[in-house]
Design a protein around this motif. Structure first.
Motif, short mmCIF file in Angstrom:
data_model
loop_
_atom_site.label_atom_id
_atom_site.label_comp_id
_atom_site.label_asym_id
_atom_site.label_seq_id
_atom_site.Cartn_x
_atom_site.Cartn_y
_atom_site.Cartn_z
N SER A 127 15.48 -37.05 2.85
CA SER A 127 16.91 -36.26 2.83
C SER A 127 16.91 -35.22 3.73
CB SER A 127 17.04 -35.88 1.36
OG SER A 127 16.22 -34.87 1.10
N CYS A 128 17.88 -34.69 4.10
CA CYS A 128 18.04 -33.68 4.95
C CYS A 128 17.55 -32.19 4.46
CB CYS A 128 19.38 -33.26 5.64
SG CYS A 128 19.27 -31.82 6.81
N TRP A 129 17.64 -32.20 3.09
CA TRP A 129 17.04 -31.01 2.33
C TRP A 129 15.57 -31.23 2.44
CZ3 TRP A 129 19.23 -27.87 -1.26
CH2 TRP A 129 18.36 -26.85 -1.99
N ASN A 154 14.79 -30.04 6.29
CA ASN A 154 14.88 -28.82 6.37
C ASN A 154 13.57 -28.02 5.71
OD1 ASN A 154 17.09 -28.47 8.02
ND2 ASN A 154 18.42 -28.41 6.36
N HIS A 201 22.91 -23.35 4.60
CA HIS A 201 22.81 -24.26 3.50
C HIS A 201 21.77 -24.01 2.69
CE1 HIS A 201 21.93 -28.20 1.30
NE2 HIS A 201 23.31 -28.03 1.10
N SER A 228 19.35 -25.53 1.26
CA SER A 228 18.08 -26.19 2.00
C SER A 228 17.53 -25.51 3.10
CB SER A 228 18.27 -27.69 2.50
OG SER A 228 19.33 -27.79 3.40
N ASP A 276 23.60 -23.62 10.22
CA ASP A 276 24.50 -24.72 10.24
C ASP A 276 25.37 -25.04 11.32
OD1 ASP A 276 23.46 -25.18 7.76
OD2 ASP A 276 25.28 -24.78 6.65
N SER A 297 29.06 -25.75 5.34
CA SER A 297 29.64 -26.84 4.33
C SER A 297 30.37 -26.18 3.39
CB SER A 297 28.15 -27.25 3.52
OG SER A 297 27.47 -26.30 3.09
N ASP A 333 21.51 -27.38 11.71
CA ASP A 333 21.67 -28.43 10.73
C ASP A 333 23.13 -28.98 11.09
OD1 ASP A 333 22.18 -29.92 8.57
OD2 ASP A 333 21.20 -28.38 7.21
N SER A 340 24.36 -31.59 9.45
CA SER A 340 24.48 -32.61 8.45
C SER A 340 26.27 -32.98 8.18
CB SER A 340 24.03 -32.20 6.95
OG SER A 340 22.59 -32.09 7.09
N HIS A 341 26.90 -32.02 8.41
CA HIS A 341 28.43 -32.15 8.28
C HIS A 341 28.98 -32.44 9.55
CE1 HIS A 341 28.87 -31.60 3.79
NE2 HIS A 341 28.11 -30.59 4.13
N THR A 363 21.51 -35.48 8.42
CA THR A 363 21.34 -36.46 7.24
C THR A 363 22.14 -37.73 7.44
OG1 THR A 363 21.98 -36.68 4.86
CG2 THR A 363 23.75 -35.64 6.38
N LYS A 388 25.40 -38.59 4.78
CA LYS A 388 27.21 -38.30 4.71
C LYS A 388 27.92 -39.21 5.66
CE LYS A 388 25.89 -33.61 3.87
NZ LYS A 388 25.95 -33.55 2.37
N GLY A 425 19.08 -40.11 3.29
CA GLY A 425 17.84 -40.00 4.16
C GLY A 425 18.27 -38.63 5.21
C1 LIG Z 1 24.45 -28.09 5.73
C2 LIG Z 1 23.36 -29.29 4.89
N1 LIG Z 1 22.35 -29.41 5.09
C3 LIG Z 1 21.58 -30.25 4.16
C4 LIG Z 1 22.05 -30.80 3.07
C5 LIG Z 1 21.40 -31.71 2.38
O1 LIG Z 1 21.51 -33.18 2.80
P1 LIG Z 1 20.94 -34.37 2.04
O2 LIG Z 1 21.78 -34.77 0.94
O3 LIG Z 1 20.58 -35.33 3.08
O4 LIG Z 1 19.59 -33.77 1.31
C6 LIG Z 1 23.51 -30.68 2.81
C7 LIG Z 1 24.14 -31.62 1.67
O5 LIG Z 1 24.88 -31.00 0.98
C8 LIG Z 1 24.06 -29.93 3.66
O6 LIG Z 1 25.46 -29.64 3.43
#
Ligand SMILES: Cc1ncc(COP(=O)(O)O)c(C=O)c1O
Length: 394
Positions: free
Chosen positions: A110-112, A115, A136, A138, A181, A185, A210, A212-213, A241, A244, A251
């Motif tokens: 995951s991106c969590w 990070n 975020h 994470s 970020d 988010s 990051d 992710s979005h 990520t 999304k 992942g």
């Molecule tokens: C900015 C940001 N980073 C990381 C994540 C985590 O992503 P993942 O769902 O792949 O763990 C999110 C998810 O909400 C996010 O908004």
């Protein structure tokens, strides 16, 4: 275990319910798309998923998963350096790096995970981390997981004067890892990437974003905030990520120079102590990145729908926060109010989420809308009329 423990937990839950802050899961019974079916309800219009490009139920991507399931079986069954790295991981990582104009990439579950893996791997004694206050959770946890000998600094959200103040204050540190970020988010706004790049260069900081979005959403071809700001290939480290815009299967990844990725392989704890991304998920993520690369018009279509939704909401007198992303928050203030409004909107078959404390600061609870290319213009019109009706009542 003593009764006190369970009494305390039950007390906390009771308090959340009494304050109207208790969150309940909605159990979904059909694939995520513009519409989906929630258990014990009819079909609803989905205005709160991360399925920005509508790839969750794309046959091409599902078929890539089915094929990979046949070829690789169900799971990876190992951490990567023992026996958990498949050729599909390498293919996914190469495609991700190429797509983002980076030298190399490494996938995580995951991106969590990504990070919390990369940040502690890159800094140690004598170094510091500099982080936007609205980064975020994470990233915040990644910073917490770094060695206690690493100093942490937080600058006011997107405040470049404050960032420069911190950069001046921290000149005696070795590596200064500056993290933001790309798209925030909860606000939906973009980081001021050109200013952050300029300041990073001036003060010799390493810049991590990051995305992710942002990946799949921002920029004409979905290559994220670096594309939007003309900084493709100029960010030191990108995390993102696959859960999304990129297909929704799941992942995450870290992308950067080869030596950064190599260090993550050697030392990052989730790579060393946790199973790899299941190959079937890696195959779907790979197909999603390829699909986006081959079909950039889906990004343009998402941009048009997002602009349309913003315009229609404003016509109804609503005041969404401004921004370029597909996240459109409308502030309502109180957490219980946000949750109550989201419930009322869902009763009218439009699925939105109310976010309150502790996810956002106290007093800034909001209804967060997210646009997906899977939504038709009729879906958007319907959502606007329902949301406007509920806002009027509240
Ligand atoms: C900015 C940001 N980073 C990381 C994540 C985590 O992503 P993942 O769902 O792949 O763990 C999110 C998810 O909400 C996010 O908004």
């Amino acid at each position: 275990m003593g009764n006190d423990f369970y009494e305390r937990i039950n007390g906390m839950i009771k308090d959340m319910k009494a304050a109207g802050k208790y969150k309940e899961y909605q159990h979904i019974k059909t694939p995520m798309s513009g519409k989906t079916v929630i258990e014990n309800q009819d079909e609803v219009t989905v205005m709160c998923s991360n399925n920005y490009l509508g790839l969750c139920d794309k046959p091409e991507i599902i078929n890539a998963g089915i094929e990979a399931l046949g070829r690789y079986g169900a799971g990876a069954a190992s951490v990567r350096f023992i026996c958990g790295t498949f050729d599909i991981h390498r293919d996914l990582e190469k495609k991700t790096a190429d797509f983002l104009d980076m030298e190399a990439a490494l996938s995580y579950t995951s991106c969590w995970n990504a990070n919390t893996a990369v940040i502690p791997a890159l800094v140690g004694e004598g170094d510091c981390i500099i982080s936007d206050e609205l980064n975020h959770a994470s990233i915040i946890d990644g910073c917490r997981l770094a060695s206690k000998k690493v100093q942490r600094y937080v600058y006011r959200h997107s405040d470049m004067k404050d960032l420069e103040r911190v950069l001046k204050e921290t000149q005696s540190f070795g590596t200064r890892l500056l993290i933001t970020d790309g798209v925030f988010s909860m606000e939906g706004d973009l980081a001021k990437l050109p200013d952050i790049r300029r300041l990073s260069d001036e003060y010799s900081a390493v810049m991590m974003v990051d995305e992710s979005h942002a990946t799949g959403v921002i920029g004409n071809t979905g290559r994220g905030t670096p594309e939007f700001f003309g900084l493709k290939g100029k960010i030191d480290i990108i995390t993102g990520t696959y859960g999304k815009a990129l297909g929704g299967a799941g992942g995450g990844f870290v992308a950067g120079r080869k030596e950064v990725i190599d260090l993550c392989i050697q030392t990052s704890r989730p790579s060393l102590f946790s199973n790899s991304l299941p190959p079937v998920v890696a195959a779907m993520a790979l197909r999603a990145v390829e699909y986006l690369d081959e079909n950039p018009e889906i990004v343009e279509s998402l941009h048009k729908k997002t602009a349309y939704l913003r315009k229609e909401l404003k016509k109804e007198g609503l005041e969404p926060l401004e921004g370029e992303s597909a996240i459109i928050p409308i502030i309502v203030g109180d957490t219980a109010r946000a949750i109550g409004m989201a419930r009322a909107i869902l009763e009218k078959k439009v699925f939105v989420t109310g976010f309150g404390f502790p996810v956002v600061p106290e007093g800034t609870a909001r209804i967060r809308l997210q646009v997906s290319d899977a939504l038709s213009y009729d879906d958007l019109d319907h959502a606007v009329s329902v949301i406007a009706e509920v806002f009027e009542k509240y």
